[in-house]
Motif scaffolding. Structure first.
Motif, PDB file in Angstrom:
ATOM      1  N   GLY A  29       0.825  -1.202   0.000  1.00 49.22           N
ATOM      2  CA  GLY A  29       0.000   0.000   0.000  1.00 49.22           C
ATOM      3  C   GLY A  29       0.860   1.253   0.000  1.00 49.22           C
ATOM      4  O   GLY A  29       2.089   1.190  -0.118  1.00 49.22           O
ATOM      5  N   PRO A  30       0.233   2.393   0.184  1.00 47.62           N
ATOM      6  CA  PRO A  30       0.955   3.671   0.117  1.00 47.62           C
ATOM      7  C   PRO A  30       2.048   3.827   1.180  1.00 47.62           C
ATOM      8  O   PRO A  30       2.973   4.603   1.007  1.00 47.62           O
ATOM      9  CB  PRO A  30      -0.138   4.722   0.323  1.00 47.62           C
ATOM     10  N   GLU A  31       1.944   3.083   2.274  1.00 47.29           N
ATOM     11  CA  GLU A  31       2.961   3.178   3.319  1.00 47.29           C
ATOM     12  C   GLU A  31       4.307   2.669   2.827  1.00 47.29           C
ATOM     13  O   GLU A  31       5.352   3.121   3.253  1.00 47.29           O
ATOM     14  CB  GLU A  31       2.553   2.384   4.569  1.00 47.29           C
ATOM     15  N   GLY A  32       4.296   1.675   1.949  1.00 42.51           N
ATOM     16  CA  GLY A  32       5.507   1.138   1.374  1.00 42.51           C
ATOM     17  C   GLY A  32       6.360   0.382   2.371  1.00 42.51           C
ATOM     18  O   GLY A  32       5.900  -0.008   3.452  1.00 42.51           O
ATOM     19  N   HIS A  33       7.621   0.162   1.989  1.00 45.20           N
ATOM     20  CA  HIS A  33       8.587  -0.559   2.814  1.00 45.20           C
ATOM     21  C   HIS A  33       9.945   0.116   2.693  1.00 45.20           C
ATOM     22  O   HIS A  33      10.280   0.670   1.642  1.00 45.20           O
ATOM     23  CB  HIS A  33       8.758  -2.004   2.341  1.00 45.20           C
ATOM     24  N   ILE A  38      12.417  -4.696   2.422  1.00 42.44           N
ATOM     25  CA  ILE A  38      12.269  -5.363   1.121  1.00 42.44           C
ATOM     26  C   ILE A  38      13.336  -6.456   0.986  1.00 42.44           C
ATOM     27  O   ILE A  38      13.037  -7.588   0.600  1.00 42.44           O
ATOM     28  CB  ILE A  38      12.376  -4.358  -0.041  1.00 42.44           C
ATOM     29  N   ALA A  39      14.578  -6.101   1.330  1.00 36.23           N
ATOM     30  CA  ALA A  39      15.679  -7.069   1.233  1.00 36.23           C
ATOM     31  C   ALA A  39      15.406  -8.280   2.103  1.00 36.23           C
ATOM     32  O   ALA A  39      15.614  -9.420   1.679  1.00 36.23           O
ATOM     33  CB  ALA A  39      16.996  -6.399   1.637  1.00 36.23           C
ATOM     34  N   GLU A  40      14.921  -8.039   3.308  1.00 34.27           N
ATOM     35  CA  GLU A  40      14.635  -9.142   4.228  1.00 34.27           C
ATOM     36  C   GLU A  40      13.486 -10.011   3.720  1.00 34.27           C
ATOM     37  O   GLU A  40      13.553 -11.237   3.745  1.00 34.27           O
ATOM     38  CB  GLU A  40      14.303  -8.591   5.609  1.00 34.27           C
ATOM     39  N   ALA A  41      12.426  -9.371   3.257  1.00 34.63           N
ATOM     40  CA  ALA A  41      11.247 -10.117   2.797  1.00 34.63           C
ATOM     41  C   ALA A  41      11.556 -10.991   1.589  1.00 34.63           C
ATOM     42  O   ALA A  41      11.017 -12.088   1.460  1.00 34.63           O
ATOM     43  CB  ALA A  41      10.111  -9.152   2.467  1.00 34.63           C
ATOM     44  N   LEU A  42      12.437 -10.499   0.720  1.00 31.33           N
ATOM     45  CA  LEU A  42      12.704 -11.226  -0.527  1.00 31.33           C
ATOM     46  C   LEU A  42      14.044 -11.948  -0.537  1.00 31.33           C
ATOM     47  O   LEU A  42      14.352 -12.658  -1.495  1.00 31.33           O
ATOM     48  CB  LEU A  42      12.622 -10.264  -1.715  1.00 31.33           C
ATOM     49  N   GLY A  43      14.836 -11.745   0.494  1.00 28.56           N
ATOM     50  CA  GLY A  43      16.140 -12.401   0.542  1.00 28.56           C
ATOM     51  C   GLY A  43      17.089 -11.916  -0.533  1.00 28.56           C
ATOM     52  O   GLY A  43      17.803 -12.704  -1.147  1.00 28.56           O
TER      53      GLY A  43
END
Length: 132
Positions: A29-33, A38-43
């Motif tokens: 959403g608009p809050e983003g990351h 992002i690096a952690e979530a996607l490795g």
């Protein structure tokens, strides 16, 4: 939207990691990351992530903002909608629905199954069966 801008967006999304990043940001959403999240979530390694974020930003698909010491990335929903609108513009020969900012691609009335209403089902053109 111009064809060149659409091609830039599609080129950016044609790589697996960038597509994953974009989808993650769309879901956020608009809050983003932050880049770290992002690096952690996607490795993804930070240097690699930086390259992909730069590519998506250059294509106009994501935007970045600074919050304190962090860069926060979020999807550019207007740009995403414009790309989708371009791809589906005049879907099945119908004009785009600019008020809804979405294409007008729905089954035609003759494609509706009327068996449930006790009426015999009639054959419909292939165009109606595929949802356009």
């Amino acid at each position: 939207m111009e064809k060149k801008a659409v091609l830039s967006a599609l080129t950016a999304l044609s790589q697996e990691t960038r597509l994953d990043i974009f989808r993650l940001l769309v879901q956020a959403g608009p809050e983003g990351h932050s880049a770290g999240a992002i690096a952690e979530a996607l490795g993804v390694a930070p240097a690699t992530l930086s390259f992909h974020l730069s590519n998506l930003t250059h294509a106009g698909l994501i935007v970045q903002r600074r919050e304190s010491r962090s860069l926060i990335y979020s999807a550019d929903y207007d740009r995403m909608t414009a790309v989708l609108g371009f791809l589906s513009e005049n879907c099945c020969g119908r004009p785009a629905n600019t008020a809804a900012r979405a294409p007008v691609c729905a089954p035609s009335p003759e494609a509706v199954n009327t068996e449930d209403q006790g009426e015999p089902r009639h054959e419909t053109p292939a165009r109606s069966r595929r949802g356009c």
